[in-house]
Structures are given as structure tokens and as C-alpha cells.
Enzyme design. Structure first.
Site, PDB file in Angstrom:
ATOM      1  CG  ASN A 160      -1.916   1.108   1.231  1.00 37.54           C
ATOM      2  OD1 ASN A 160      -1.600   2.250   0.921  1.00 37.54           O
ATOM      3  ND2 ASN A 160      -3.147   0.793   1.604  1.00 37.54           N
TER       4      ASN A 160
ATOM      5  CG  HIS B 217      -8.064   3.346   1.148  1.00 37.68           C
ATOM      6  ND1 HIS B 217      -8.395   2.404   2.099  1.00 37.68           N
ATOM      7  CD2 HIS B 217      -9.146   4.164   1.058  1.00 37.68           C
ATOM      8  CE1 HIS B 217      -9.618   2.641   2.549  1.00 37.68           C
ATOM      9  NE2 HIS B 217     -10.081   3.721   1.936  1.00 37.68           N
TER      10      HIS B 217
ATOM     11  NE  ARG C  15      -9.584   7.047   4.271  1.00 37.54           N
ATOM     12  CZ  ARG C  15      -8.633   6.131   4.447  1.00 37.54           C
ATOM     13  NH1 ARG C  15      -7.449   6.309   3.890  1.00 37.54           N
ATOM     14  NH2 ARG C  15      -8.857   5.046   5.157  1.00 37.54           N
TER      15      ARG C  15
ATOM     16  CG  HIS D 211      -3.803   9.328   1.755  1.00 41.81           C
ATOM     17  ND1 HIS D 211      -4.692   8.655   0.954  1.00 41.81           N
ATOM     18  CD2 HIS D 211      -4.247   9.189   3.031  1.00 41.81           C
ATOM     19  CE1 HIS D 211      -5.635   8.114   1.704  1.00 41.81           C
ATOM     20  NE2 HIS D 211      -5.404   8.424   2.964  1.00 41.81           N
TER      21      HIS D 211
ATOM     22  CD  GLU E 269      -7.112  -1.332   0.811  1.00 36.22           C
ATOM     23  OE1 GLU E 269      -6.647  -2.445   1.123  1.00 36.22           O
ATOM     24  OE2 GLU E 269      -6.969  -0.305   1.512  1.00 36.22           O
TER      25      GLU E 269
ATOM     26  CB  THR F 222      -6.502   4.596   9.221  1.00 35.56           C
ATOM     27  OG1 THR F 222      -6.116   3.425   8.484  1.00 35.56           O
ATOM     28  CG2 THR F 222      -6.709   4.230  10.677  1.00 35.56           C
TER      29      THR F 222
ATOM     30  CG  HIS G 269      -5.839  -1.763   9.642  1.00 33.19           C
ATOM     31  ND1 HIS G 269      -6.251  -0.719   8.831  1.00 33.19           N
ATOM     32  CD2 HIS G 269      -5.615  -1.222  10.845  1.00 33.19           C
ATOM     33  CE1 HIS G 269      -6.285   0.397   9.537  1.00 33.19           C
ATOM     34  NE2 HIS G 269      -5.902   0.117  10.767  1.00 33.19           N
ATOM     35  CG  ASP G 270      -2.500  -1.631  12.817  1.00 35.33           C
ATOM     36  OD1 ASP G 270      -2.074  -0.720  12.070  1.00 35.33           O
ATOM     37  OD2 ASP G 270      -3.254  -1.416  13.774  1.00 35.33           O
TER      38      ASP G 270
ATOM     39  N   GLY H 100       1.078  -1.341   4.264  1.00 32.13           N
ATOM     40  CA  GLY H 100       1.559  -0.033   3.888  1.00 32.13           C
ATOM     41  C   GLY H 100       2.293   0.688   4.996  1.00 32.13           C
TER      42      GLY H 100
END
Length: 237
Positions: free
Chosen positions: A7, A43, A45, A50, A70, A100, A190-191, A213
Site C-alpha cells: 500500500n 486507497h 479518499r 494522500h 480500496e 484510517t 491493517h497493522d 503499507g
């Protein structure tokens, strides 16, 4: 072997913090693929804080591995994905102002909406995945939407693992086993990090892809991007 999709949102965040085009997100995507990554994830938004929508278009001819976009399927996002036609679209129920992603879909409550959106993407030959918590009824609900894959939201696992609690993997194992029985492909993200990825990968049956990411970029500040990608690939073997 589980595929590693990188990511690159954080690279865009760094670029945007100074204006201009340094670091260049397209070049970074080309580099991570050259270093061995098997996919690139973005991703975008709505506020484009970003990754920008134009980035998604610019990346299309340069991503020769898996291209995963995403996002929350609002109208502008749907139109972007249909225009770009990535390998995969991952649907995430983000609030517009979310820092996030912080929750998976309620696949039962939003079934009709997801069915319609997923069908539109699949009709355009775009593989679909939906972001879900490791809850069995939500996995069953995901099957009813017609999605090709699910992406397990792994923040809870990562948090518990960091405290030395390895029991946090159980709900993910059960969810993966159910997804396998239902014929759903399994992604995760995620994480996830160098600290926890090997344990997670070893315990999740038929894990197809992880999207990483924030941790990967942070780790690369100390260890170097090419080195970090190789470290992930070794842990995912």
C-alpha cells in the site's frame, strides 16, 4: 505463497506534505514491483489527502502485478474504479473523515447495497473483495453478497499480538476456515508488520494476499525498501 501487495498511501502523504512530486508515487510503485512485491494497493479518499484520483489513473499502465484499489463505494469512487479497471477492488466502509479504516462491513445490514455494487464491478471483470471483521455471521453474510474475496481486518489481532497474546488469532482462523468452506478467497490487512506477519500467515489457511503499507514504509526508513520487501517475502513463504 501468500502475495504481498504494498500500500503506497504513505508515500503520497509524504509527497503532499511539501507539494510538488517528491517522492513520486508512480516511481515508488514501479520500484516495489522491481524489488519483488506482487501487488500495489492504493486507497484514495474523497478529500485526496494522500492518494489522489489522478494517481490511480497514472498508476494503471505501470502496475504489471496485481493492482488493488480500496475505498468506500461512493459514486465518485465507483466511477474511478470502473474507469481504471484494476485487478481488484476492495470495498471498505470508511466514513468520509476517517483517519484510517477502523471497521469491517456489516454484510447483513448492507447486503442489498453490496450486491448491487459488487455485481457492477464483476460485470466489468474486476475482482471484488470486501473488508470484514473476523465474525462468522459477517463471513456468511459476505458470501451472500456475491463477492469473490474477503479482506480480514487485522487490527485486533495485531494489537493483541503486540501484547504477547497469541490467542487473538483464533477468531481469524475460524473465519478463514469458514471462508474456505464457503468458497471465498481470503486477503488480510491493517497493522500487519514484520513482527507479526509470519505468525499470522502460518495460522491462516489459504491466505491469498496481504496488503501492507504503514508498517512497511516505517520499517523501510531504517532498513531500506528493497530489503524490507525481501524480508516480508521470506516470512510469507
Amino acid at each position: 505463497m501468500t502475495k504481498l501487495s504494498v500500500n503506497i498511501n504513505k508515500i503520497a502523504t509524504l509527497r503532499n506534505s511539501r507539494g510538488g512530486d517528491v517522492p513520486n508515487v508512480v516511481q515508488f510503485a514501479k520500484d516495489v514491483q522491481r524489488f519483488g512485491a506482487e501487488g500495489v494497493t492504493i486507497h484514495p479518499r474523497p478529500d485526496e489527502r494522500h492518494i489522489r484520483y489522478q494517481d490511480a489513473r497514472n498508476l494503471k499502465p505501470e502496475v504489471y502485478t496485481e493492482y488493488n484499489i480500496e475505498g468506500n463505494p461512493i459514486e465518485s469512487f465507483i466511477n474511478l474504479v470502473l474507469n481504471v479497471k484494476p485487478t481488484q477492488v476492495t470495498l471498505v466502509p470508511d466514513a468520509v473523515d476517517a483517519i484510517t479504516s477502523n471497521a469491517g462491513w456489516d454484510t447483513i445490514k448492507h447486503k442489498d447495497f453490496l450486491v448491487d455494487v459488487i455485481k457492477e464491478f464483476q460485470n466489468n471483470n474486476i475482482r471484488t473483495s470486501i473488508f470484514v471483521d473476523p465474525v462468522l455471521k459477517q463471513i456468511e453474510g459476505a458470501k451472500e453478497t456475491g463477492t469473490d474475496r474477503i479482506e480480514l481486518y487485522t487490527e485486533a489481532f495485531a494489537h493483541q499480538y503486540s501484547k504477547g497474546d497469541f490467542e487473538g488469532i483464533k477468531s481469524y482462523v475460524e473465519s478463514a476456515e469458514l471462508a474456505n468452506n464457503l468458497g471465498l478467497g481470503i486477503n488480510a490487512g491493517h497493522d500487519l508488520s514484520l513482527d507479526n506477519i509470519e505468525f499470522f500467515n502460518e495460522n491462516i489457511p489459504n491466505l491469498l494476499e496481504v496488503s501492507i503499507g504503514h508498517a512497511l514504509v516505517a520499517e523501510s526508513l531504517y532498513l531500506g525498501v528493497e530489503n524490507v520487501i525481501q524480508m516480508y517475502l521470506n516470512k510469507l513463504k
